[in-house]
Design a protein around this motif. Sequence first.
Motif: not given
Length: 363
Positions: A196-223
């Motif tokens: 999550x910290x790497x994503x916050x420090x990274x350059x702005x991503x396009x909507x598709x890649x960001x949505x996929x990455x965020x969804x993966x992090x959300x799923x891992x966090x929920x698990x």
Amino acid sequence: MRKVNLLNRCTRLFLFCIVMLTQLCGLTTFVYDLKRERIYQSNTLRAYSIFVLVVLTATVMSNVYYMIIQEADLSPLIGYYVILVVRVQNLVYSGECVQLLNEMLRLVGQLQTMAKHPNIFRGRHLLLLVLALHTLVRSLIAAIDRDTRQNIILLLIPAVLMAFLLQITINICLFVVLIACYQELHLCTRRISNDVAKVRRAQPLDGVHLSVLVEQLRGLTEELIMLRSKVFHISRRLIKHFRFHWLCAMVHGLIPFVFITAIEQRDLYFMTTSALNIVFYFTIFEMLSWESRLSRSFWHFHLTNYQPSFDRTIDVLIHQEISEHIKISVYEITLDMKFLFRVLSISIFFIFVNTQSYWHRHR
């Protein structure tokens, strides 16, 4: 997934040997089915356990009868009465124990899948298991060395006492597995937090890649939160299931301080061994309680300026998380370090009183 390393192979082999030893002593009645990957009760082992219990009970009764004829003091046998009660209670509630063990197996499998490796045990966990076995052997040797009577108690001590100490040892082994699960969950939490910290420090991503990455992090966090909740509830149920065993272990450990005077060297060694055992038990309790606390990195799972929906999801999951840490309690008595200091203080008081009484009688 990586292969099982040598340390984890040794740890698993050690646990397997402990279980095999408990089966030989008629203490456990379950076996592991490799095909179904589950634990089930064996009727053969259950019948063998009942037979061993009958033999041990007959041995205790024979020794009581012998000591009554000899007009000897029966107070040394109080500990063995306590041990027999534990054996009966363990046999009656063996079905519930099998259910808990199956849940722990599934939990460990899910944790290994999330961690992407099967090596959840570390060197400190193997060290705790070795210390548990050392405690068993030390207690057995101290009890045998102290009792020099040439009667049936020579059969009573190795059989009854070893079975009881094995029961406590298998309980400690289960607690060590829970400690390993909590520590692996902390590592998973730190890994996800770093992502999550790497994503916050990274350059702005396009909507598709960001949505996929965020969804993966959300799923891992929920698990991760669900696994923490499962470990917490299994720990609570395991503590509740074995609370009578730990109560008897405390009583058995305090009996020497009540009935024995620290005059002879073997008596002093026996009492020191009992005190060290109690300290070791409470150390395991404290480690489990400490590891059950939330990791600090867990509270930084936010993607500010990136995905507000992710922040809202994490906030909801955090409020669902159990922030309470594990407390080892036996019938509303919390077994923490404060209680340990009280127990040791009472033990020292009994040593002083018994010693003074002994010297007063032999003046």
